[in-house]
Design a protein around this motif. Structure first.
Motif, PDB file in Angstrom:
ATOM      1  N   GLY B  82       1.746   5.101   0.342  1.00 35.51           N
ATOM      2  CA  GLY B  82       2.636   4.056   0.807  1.00 35.51           C
ATOM      3  C   GLY B  82       2.122   3.288   2.013  1.00 35.51           C
ATOM      4  O   GLY B  82       2.685   2.278   2.383  1.00 35.51           O
ATOM      5  N   ALA B  83       1.046   3.783   2.637  1.00 31.90           N
ATOM      6  CA  ALA B  83       0.523   3.078   3.809  1.00 31.90           C
ATOM      7  C   ALA B  83      -0.087   1.752   3.371  1.00 31.90           C
ATOM      8  O   ALA B  83      -0.649   1.657   2.289  1.00 31.90           O
ATOM      9  CB  ALA B  83      -0.521   3.935   4.513  1.00 31.90           C
ATOM     10  N   PRO B  84       0.035   0.723   4.213  1.00 35.18           N
ATOM     11  CA  PRO B  84      -0.468  -0.586   3.816  1.00 35.18           C
ATOM     12  C   PRO B  84      -1.994  -0.605   3.738  1.00 35.18           C
ATOM     13  O   PRO B  84      -2.662  -0.119   4.645  1.00 35.18           O
ATOM     14  CB  PRO B  84       0.034  -1.506   4.923  1.00 35.18           C
ATOM     15  N   PHE B 132       2.981  -2.055  10.934  1.00 34.34           N
ATOM     16  CA  PHE B 132       2.961  -2.288   9.491  1.00 34.34           C
ATOM     17  C   PHE B 132       3.094  -0.980   8.711  1.00 34.34           C
ATOM     18  O   PHE B 132       3.719  -0.951   7.654  1.00 34.34           O
ATOM     19  CB  PHE B 132       1.693  -3.043   9.077  1.00 34.34           C
ATOM     20  N   TRP B 136       5.961  -0.557   6.104  1.00 28.22           N
ATOM     21  CA  TRP B 136       5.634  -0.342   4.688  1.00 28.22           C
ATOM     22  C   TRP B 136       6.228   0.967   4.169  1.00 28.22           C
ATOM     23  O   TRP B 136       6.664   1.054   3.039  1.00 28.22           O
ATOM     24  CB  TRP B 136       4.117  -0.353   4.507  1.00 28.22           C
ATOM     25  N   THR B 137       6.172   2.015   5.000  1.00 30.27           N
ATOM     26  CA  THR B 137       6.727   3.289   4.537  1.00 30.27           C
ATOM     27  C   THR B 137       8.206   3.401   4.880  1.00 30.27           C
ATOM     28  O   THR B 137       8.868   4.330   4.464  1.00 30.27           O
ATOM     29  CB  THR B 137       5.988   4.473   5.175  1.00 30.27           C
ATOM     30  N   THR B 139       9.778   4.238   7.554  1.00 32.87           N
ATOM     31  CA  THR B 139      10.207   5.415   8.303  1.00 32.87           C
ATOM     32  C   THR B 139       9.904   5.148   9.773  1.00 32.87           C
ATOM     33  O   THR B 139       8.969   4.413  10.090  1.00 32.87           O
ATOM     34  CB  THR B 139       9.420   6.675   7.902  1.00 32.87           C
TER      35      THR B 139
END
Lengths: 297, 190
Positions: B82-84, B132, B136-137, B139
């Motif tokens: 899920g990291a960009p 980011f 993106w995640t 959290t």
């Protein structure tokens, strides 16, 4: 002369404009990559695996000198506390020998009981031993790269254990590489039971060295020192792999220290629980059978 | 300067490939399972340091598209579901642009100024990646490990930067734009 100066001025202006434009394009391209990765996770997965497979020869080359350096660092650390360590180990050995006797007795007893009760055991787990060739530890990820992949029978979702306990699960698999996501990663959610009370819970990582126990029915029953083991819910994990012990119980939050020492992992075992084999056409699938040349113990 | 023979050509190729190769090396080094406390955590920031350091003298040898590719490669290798992918690329490109547009304050000035400039830009880089990744995640990521990383790389900079600068110093083009063309071969500024 004046014309030439004018020309140079215009040329430099054009150059600056192009440079500025180029920066904009590059920024847009970077954003595009980020959005694309968000929209198409499968594509990113493939790209990650491809990048790992491409980088693996270099990693293999780097891993050896790095391992040597690590050994020197560890040696120096241990040298300082050799005497205390020895005393501690001797004491622990005595205690463990007592436990071994107890375990033997219980194992025998268990076997007889199972025979009496006609108990059917779950699928037999087999192990693929792997060396850690790369870390993917940053401020946002807790994981590692293994030198085994699809060819050795590794599949996504399998459990990864060390001698002490569970380390994590396989997140991505390439031909000869796999990425482990440690239990401490912020994306890790693990169904567990508390060994003493048999209460189910979810163990979540948050990128810190300790884990968080969530979705407990009641916090009250948990005590410091309680062992946490995998519950096997969800299928691909064997039952009863030790994960950690409770070190802190507060209001609504229980912290767990993992047994695996992530700071000095070198070899791990990937547990093939054979679930993929069960789903197949019924034949005696042996996905764990390693091809020649792969380091397996 | 005129290329004289095969050796001269190799020399020029080597020089133009050096920044890119160094960057690639540090991107791959990110994955090295080094167990030194603190240091291993700061490895993911070293490519940003390399980008900064080479942008000071020879930004033309780290073209934008190359930075884009290296940044994406770094994000792919670092992983994290899920990291960009591409946020490091964005950071690299912005660092290079910031250095190129502020050469006046960063090139040919005392080392402390360069260090200070790096502190600012690296902080921006860390904040960008943190923001980011959190977005993106979706959290709330604890910023403390990221700040720890930042602190370590700030301390490492004075150790690593002179090494990289040494690599640069042999480069006859390593002179500020203003005096370029007047410098004799081998003459350098620091």
């Amino acid at each position: 002369m004046a014309i030439r100066d004018d020309f140079e001025v215009v040329a430099s202006q054009v150059r600056t404009a192009v440079q500025r434009f180029a920066l904009g394009l590059l920024v847009i391209a970077a954003f595009g990559a980020m959005l694309l990765g968000k929209a198409d996770t499968v594509l990113v997965e493939h790209a990650r695996v491809l990048a790992l497979d491409l980088a693996s020869p270099v990693l293999e080359a780097i891993a050896r000198p790095v391992a040597a350096a690590n050994r020197v660092i560890a040696d120096l650390k241990e040298f300082a506390s050799l005497r205390e360590e020895n005393a501690r180990l001797r004491e622990e050995n005595v205690r463990l020998l007592a436990w071994q006797t107890a375990a033997r007795r219980l194992e025998n007893e268990n076997e007889r009981m199972r025979g009496l009760a006609n108990f059917r055991e779950g699928p037999e787990a087999s192990f693929i031993t792997a060396r850690i060739v790369g870390d993917s530890v940053s401020a946002y990820v807790r994981g590692a790269l293994l030198n085994v992949g699809r060819k050795a029978g590794v599949a996504s979702g399998q459990a990864v254990v060390t001698g002490e306990g569970l380390a994590g699960r396989i997140a991505e698999v390439g031909e000869n590489r796999a990425r482990v996501l440690f239990v401490t990663d912020v994306n890790s959610r693990l169904p567990v039971v508390i060994e003493r009370t048999r209460e189910r819970a979810i163990l979540a990582g948050d990128n810190s060295p300790q884990l968080r126990l969530t979705l407990l029915q009641s916090v009250a029953g948990v005590q410091r020192g309680d062992r946490i083991v995998t519950s096997g819910h969800g299928g691909s994990f064997p039952v009863g792999i030790p994960v950690g012990e409770v070190v802190e119980t507060g209001e609504g939050s229980v912290r767990v220290r993992p047994f695996a020492d992530f700071s000095r992992l070198e070899f791990v075992r990937v547990v093939d629980y054979g679930v993929t084999g069960l789903v197949g056409s019924g034949g005696p699938a042996a996905p764990a059978a390693p091809p020649a040349g792969v380091r397996v113990r | 300067m005129r290329a004289d023979g095969v050796l001269g050509m190799l020399d020029r190729w080597g020089r133009s490939a050096l920044p890119g190769a160094t960057l690639l090396f540090f991107v791959l080094l990110t994955l090295a399972p080094l167990r030194a406390p603190y240091l291993s955590g700061a490895l993911p920031l070293l490519p940003a340091l390399v980008v900064f350091q080479f942008s000071l003298a020879t930004p033309e040898r780290l073209p934008g598209p190359l930075l884009l590719i290296m940044g994406i490669l770094l994000d792919l290798l670092l992983g994290g579901p899920g990291a960009p992918v591409g946020v490091s690329a964005l950071g690299f490109v912005l660092i290079r642009a910031a250095v190129v547009n502020n050469r006046r304050y960063l090139v040919g000035v005392p080392f402390l100024f360069q260090w200070f400039g790096f502190c600012l830009l690296a902080l921006g880089f860390v904040a960008l990646v943190w923001f980011f990744t959190a977005l993106w995640t979706w959290t709330a990521i604890d910023p403390l490990p990221a700040l720890m990383q930042y602190a370590v790389v700030i301390v490492i900079y004075p150790l690593l930067a002179p090494l990289l600068a040494r690599v640069r110093a042999r480069d006859p083009l390593n002179v500020p734009d203003a005096s370029r063309g007047t410098a004799r071969p081998g003459e350098t500024t620091s």
